[in-house]
Scaffold this active site. Structure first.
Site, PDB file in Angstrom:
ATOM      1  N   PHE A 273       0.850 -15.966   2.080  1.00 36.51           N
ATOM      2  CA  PHE A 273      -0.018 -17.380   2.191  1.00 36.51           C
ATOM      3  C   PHE A 273      -0.519 -17.912   0.864  1.00 36.51           C
ATOM      4  CE2 PHE A 273       0.273 -15.926   6.680  1.00 36.51           C
ATOM      5  CZ  PHE A 273       1.096 -16.962   7.035  1.00 36.51           C
TER       6      PHE A 273
ATOM      7  N   HIS B 114      -1.044  -5.945   7.917  1.00 36.71           N
ATOM      8  CA  HIS B 114       0.245  -5.203   7.365  1.00 36.71           C
ATOM      9  C   HIS B 114       1.378  -5.438   8.607  1.00 36.71           C
ATOM     10  CE1 HIS B 114      -2.627  -3.908   4.965  1.00 36.71           C
ATOM     11  NE2 HIS B 114      -2.084  -3.931   3.864  1.00 36.71           N
TER      12      HIS B 114
ATOM     13  N   GLU C  83      -0.423 -13.613  -6.318  1.00 37.28           N
ATOM     14  CA  GLU C  83       0.802 -14.113  -5.849  1.00 37.28           C
ATOM     15  C   GLU C  83       1.382 -15.291  -6.130  1.00 37.28           C
ATOM     16  OE1 GLU C  83      -1.655 -12.593  -4.110  1.00 37.28           O
ATOM     17  OE2 GLU C  83      -0.579 -10.710  -3.336  1.00 37.28           O
TER      18      GLU C  83
ATOM     19  N   ASP D 192       2.458 -10.698   4.802  1.00 38.62           N
ATOM     20  CA  ASP D 192       1.285 -11.132   5.116  1.00 38.62           C
ATOM     21  C   ASP D 192       0.256 -12.024   4.139  1.00 38.62           C
ATOM     22  OD1 ASP D 192       0.429  -9.117   7.685  1.00 38.62           O
ATOM     23  OD2 ASP D 192       1.912  -8.559   6.466  1.00 38.62           O
ATOM     24  N   TYR D 193       0.867 -11.615   2.861  1.00 43.12           N
ATOM     25  CA  TYR D 193      -0.094 -12.301   1.611  1.00 43.12           C
ATOM     26  C   TYR D 193       0.827 -13.253   0.959  1.00 43.12           C
ATOM     27  CZ  TYR D 193      -2.433  -7.942   2.591  1.00 43.12           C
ATOM     28  OH  TYR D 193      -3.488  -7.150   3.245  1.00 43.12           O
TER      29      TYR D 193
END
Ligand SMILES: Cc1ncc(C[n+]2csc(CCOP(=O)(O)OP(=O)(O)O)c2C)c(N)n1
Ligand SMILES: [Mg+2]
Length: 820
Positions: free
Chosen positions: A570, A609, A542, A567-568
């Protein structure tokens, strides 16, 4: 002396006569001397209190001269705070500028990198004209604005390099010649040895190896990261040893890796020329591990390296000072030409001494000029205030105190603006009971002064140009009479298709975004239609997905980077908050990265999710728009809006909305959802409900149940959290209903607290409230798995009904009897 090496340096890449070569060498040496002298004097300026903090390039001068030689007009750098010599060598940094940024001179003409907003050593060039439009980036050296987090320069570097590849492959771009010369530009990275311990360093290295982009990473290795030696930083104490597996071979593409001593000028020049040739011509990434560098002044002005380096190490550093080594080399250099004549750079040491003297003098003059330019306006501003205070004191009953304040201000040797405003504002307190003309003069002066000074420190968080995203006007979706309803993801998909047709600068990429057209099929088939260079898959990484986006956006492309689930995000939060969110601000509006981040969140399933962590994003991402469309038509409209402007944004689609039915508009790619504007989706009299995203569906359902028992709610879709409700439409609603409920899926005190502050404090709705404003949110924990997990974690229709009912019960307990 290594004559064979010198010859290579002479031969590549352009043939120089010895005289020309000599001139270049001595010129380089002089730049190194000036740079070192700046470091020495700079340190003194901090120690004597003229500047607050300093971090310098001492001990790293010589390799940077070599890098500068290979760095061409149009190329890009993404580096860190040690690169002052490089900046001087490409002519983008003067000694005067060095001191201006050290003093924090809040004027873009004095500190063109950051107008005093950044610590010294954070370099940048201007990509934008005064009106915010792009300059021709092929006609200048390009330095992307530095940030302080170690290795934070790496993700962006990847994108800057990838852009070259795009400019070579994409067709029909609008004005490619303004941004690239057929993709010939190299992206040059610099990083300290210790910073290679960071995860994002390795992530970037891997990604660039996969992508095969023209990126050259120089690692300035001085054996330390502040006080921590290589032993605790790097396996085998050598980053080039560790990276050996990335070396390309006959069967596999990969990197070319060079290792070179940082004090060996001629070898450095040779290595940099070779590296540039490989990266520029073959599009192969290169790592240059520059070893044996030193820190003659320690890490920064905070602390001294004598505390943690052994006597032996300090001695070794003295012996290996790269400038001394170059000096020695120049002094002893001899080359026999074809006629047998011995060629030398200097006849005697005196010539070098003269150069050293000149450098000292130049830097000393530059320091004085920078200081005067910094302090003179402040002194005259102080004078203005002192004159007013003088007049005020004559009239005031508090003459004695005011004269004391005046003396206090007048006695400061090196005043700053804080001192001036502080005294002015304090004086007003002593005048609070008095009325006379001079007091008004003072009030006016303070207000005016504040108005002039504040923007120097606060402007350019978002665009302030006419082209800003909040100026894009709404164009509503239009529908044929017989418009069918369809799975909402089809609307998104067909809208992206239209955008890809309309804007050839768009590239869309992320995990699973290419071949399958994203996990929810919002890009289905678009890779086939628009090509693998425009719609493509990336690795699971990411941070560098965002880095790709930032770098490409900084070079005139219009990337849409996908984060598969909110959620990802971060993983990428560091680069988003430190780099993307601050870019316009930290460069004083001279750089921009209009990156669109596409992601999906809110309730679906389980802990990872169902993310709706808006509060955290709202706090960290000031400088980026945060958009929360309630359906896919609204989301598509946001993409259309953003592409008409030039600012970064995150669009959070509803995870549970892709298969819901929406009507297909007939003006795909054209309709726009306005940014910063709320939408009232149901009018009502009793109570104002503000919500957004997936939750709105539940609110709408609850509203039917509520209306059956005589509670008429007004539902407002926030749509855009950053910025929120620029027109203050919620206030108008509260003026009517006198009650407010905020509903979202974030934790208690998350985005709902932000909205409450906006409505109650900023819009001053407190004045019209007859009931306590309440928030209905998710639980503090992450959402549990399964339908019951959702029911007991996120606000349900029952929670929403009961929360609103409770407010009305308090208003009229007889009509709305307690449910429990
Ligand atoms: C993410 C992060 N952690 C810590 C710091 C504080 N810090 C600044 S420089 C530095 C050491 C960097 O060492 P190195 O990469 O070797 O560069 P050098 O200063 O030695 O050239 C540290 C720990 C920071 N700026 N960013
Ligand atoms: Mg180091």
């Amino acid at each position: 002396m290594r004559p064979n090496m010198i010859k290579k340096a002479i031969e590549t890449p352009k043939k120089l006569s010895f005289e020309e070569f000599k001139k270049e060498v001595l010129n380089d040496f002089k730049i190194a001397l000036i740079s070192r002298e700046c470091s020495l004097l700079g340190r003194r300026e901090v120690l004597t209190g003229k500047a607050k903090f300093g971090i310098f390039g001492a001990g790293k001068e010589i390799p940077q001269l070599a890098m500068a030689k290979a760095f061409k007009i149009g190329d890009w750098r993404s580096g860190y705070y040690r690169d002052q010599t490089f900046m001087m060598a490409i002519g983008e940094y003067s000694a005067q500028h060095f001191f201006a940024s050290l003093y924090g001179h809040a004027d873009i003409h004095a500190d063109s990198y950051a107008a005093g907003r950044q610590m010294n050593g954070h370099f940048a060039t201007h990509s934008l004209n005064e009106d915010g439009t792009w300059k021709n980036l092929t006609e200048q050296y390009n330095v992307s604005s530095d940030i302080s987090p170690t290795a934070g320069q790496m993700p962006r570097l990847l994108g800057l390099a990838e852009a070259s590849k795009k400019f070579r492959t994409l067709k029909d771009l609008n004005s490619p010649n303004q941004f690239s010369n057929n993709g010939n530009e190299i992206a040059w990275g610099t990083i300290g040895n210790a910073s290679t311990s960071e995860g994002i360093f390795f992530e970037t290295i891997n990604a660039a190896g996969v992508l095969q982009v023209p990126m050259i990473v120089s690692i300035w290795d001085d054996g330390y990261g502040i006080s921590v030696p290589a032993k605790y930083q790097t396996t085998k104490e050598s980053i080039s040893e560790v990276l050996k597996g990335f070396q390309r071979d006959e069967n596999n593409s990969g990197y070319e890796i060079f290792v070179v001593d940082g004090w060996n000028y001629s070898q450095l020049v040779d290595v940099y020329n070779k590296a540039a040739k490989i990266a520029r011509e073959e599009f192969v990434p290169v790592i240059i591990h520059v070893k044996e560098l030193t820190q003659p002044l320690g890490h920064s002005t905070s602390g001294s390296h004598e505390r943690y380096k052994s006597r032996e190490r300090l001695e070794w550093e003295r012996e290996h000072d790269c400038i001394d080594k170059m000096r020695e080399w120049i002094l002893h250099f001899e080359l026999e030409d074809q006629e047998g004549e011995i060629l030398k750079f200097v006849e005697s040491e005196d010539e070098l001494k003269a150069l050293e003297k000149e450098a000292k003098k130049e830097v000393s003059t530059a320091r004085r000029m920078a200081w005067n330019a910094f302090i003179d306006p402040i002194i005259s501003e102080r004078k203005e205030l002192l004159e007013i205070l003088d007049k005020v004191a004559q009239k005031s009953e508090n003459k004695i105190v005011i004269e004391k304040l005046k003396r206090e201000l007048a006695s400061i040797d090196e005043p700053i603006r804080k001192n001036i405003l502080n005294i002015g504002r304090k004086t007003l307190i002593y005048l609070r009971d008095e009325t006379f003309d001079e007091k008004e003069m003072l009030q006016e002066w303070i207000k005016n002064y504040h108005a002039i000074q504040q923007p120097k420190f606060s402007s350019n968080l978002y665009s302030e140009q006419d082209s800003k995203a909040t100026n894009v006007i709404e164009i509503e979706p239009e529908y044929d009479d017989e418009a069918e309803t369809t799975d909402a993801r089809i609307i998104l998909r067909d809208n992206f298709d239209a955008l890809l047709n309309n804007y050839k600068e768009i590239v869309i990429f992320g995990e699973d975004s290419g071949k399958i057209g994203d996990v929810n099929q919002g890009l289905e088939g678009l890779q086939d239609r628009h090509g693998i260079d425009r719609v493509y898959d990336t690795g699971i990484r990411e941070v560098t997905i965002i880095g790709q986006g930032i770098g490409m956006a900084m070079r005139g492309l219009r990337p849409i980077a996908e984060i598969q689930y909110l959620d990802y995000i971060f993983y990428a939060t560091q680069v988003l908050t430190d780099d993307l969110a601050t870019l316009r601000y930290r460069s004083f509006g001279k750089q921009k990265a209009p990156l669109i981040v596409r992601t999906r969140g809110h309730r679906l399933e389980g802990i990872w999710h169902s993310g709706s962590q808006m509060g955290s994003l709202l706090n960290l991402f000031r400088g980026i728009y945060i958009l929360v469309p309630r359906n896919m038509t609204k989301a598509a409209g946001f993409y259309n809006t953003l592409l008409k402007s030039d600012e970064p944004a995150i669009v959070i689609e509803n995870l549970n909305g892709y298969r819901l039915k929406e009507r297909m508009p007939n003006n795909l790619g054209k309709f726009t959802t306005p940014i910063g504007i709320v939408e009232t989706i149901k009018e009502g009299e009793d109570i104002t409900i503000v919500s957004y995203g997936s939750t709105l569906k539940l609110v709408e359902e609850a509203s039917k149940d509520l209306s059956q028992i005589g509670i008429d709610i007004e539902i407002i879709d926030a749509q855009s959290l950053l910025p929120f409700d620029l027109n203050h439409d919620v206030l108008v609603s509260v003026q009517k209903t006198n009650r407010l409920v905020i509903i979202d899926e974030d934790v208690p005190g998350g985005a709902s607290a932000y909205l409450l502050n906006e409505i109650i404090n900023v819009q001053e709705a407190y004045f019209y409230l007859d009931s306590k404003p309440i928030t209905i949110t998710a639980k503090a924990h992450r959402p549990a798995y399964g339908t019951d997990g959702d029911y007991f974690s996120k606000p349900s229709i029952n929670d929403i009904f009961e929360g609103i009912y409770k407010v009305m019960h308090e208003v009229d307990p007889l009509k709305f009897k307690s449910l429990y």
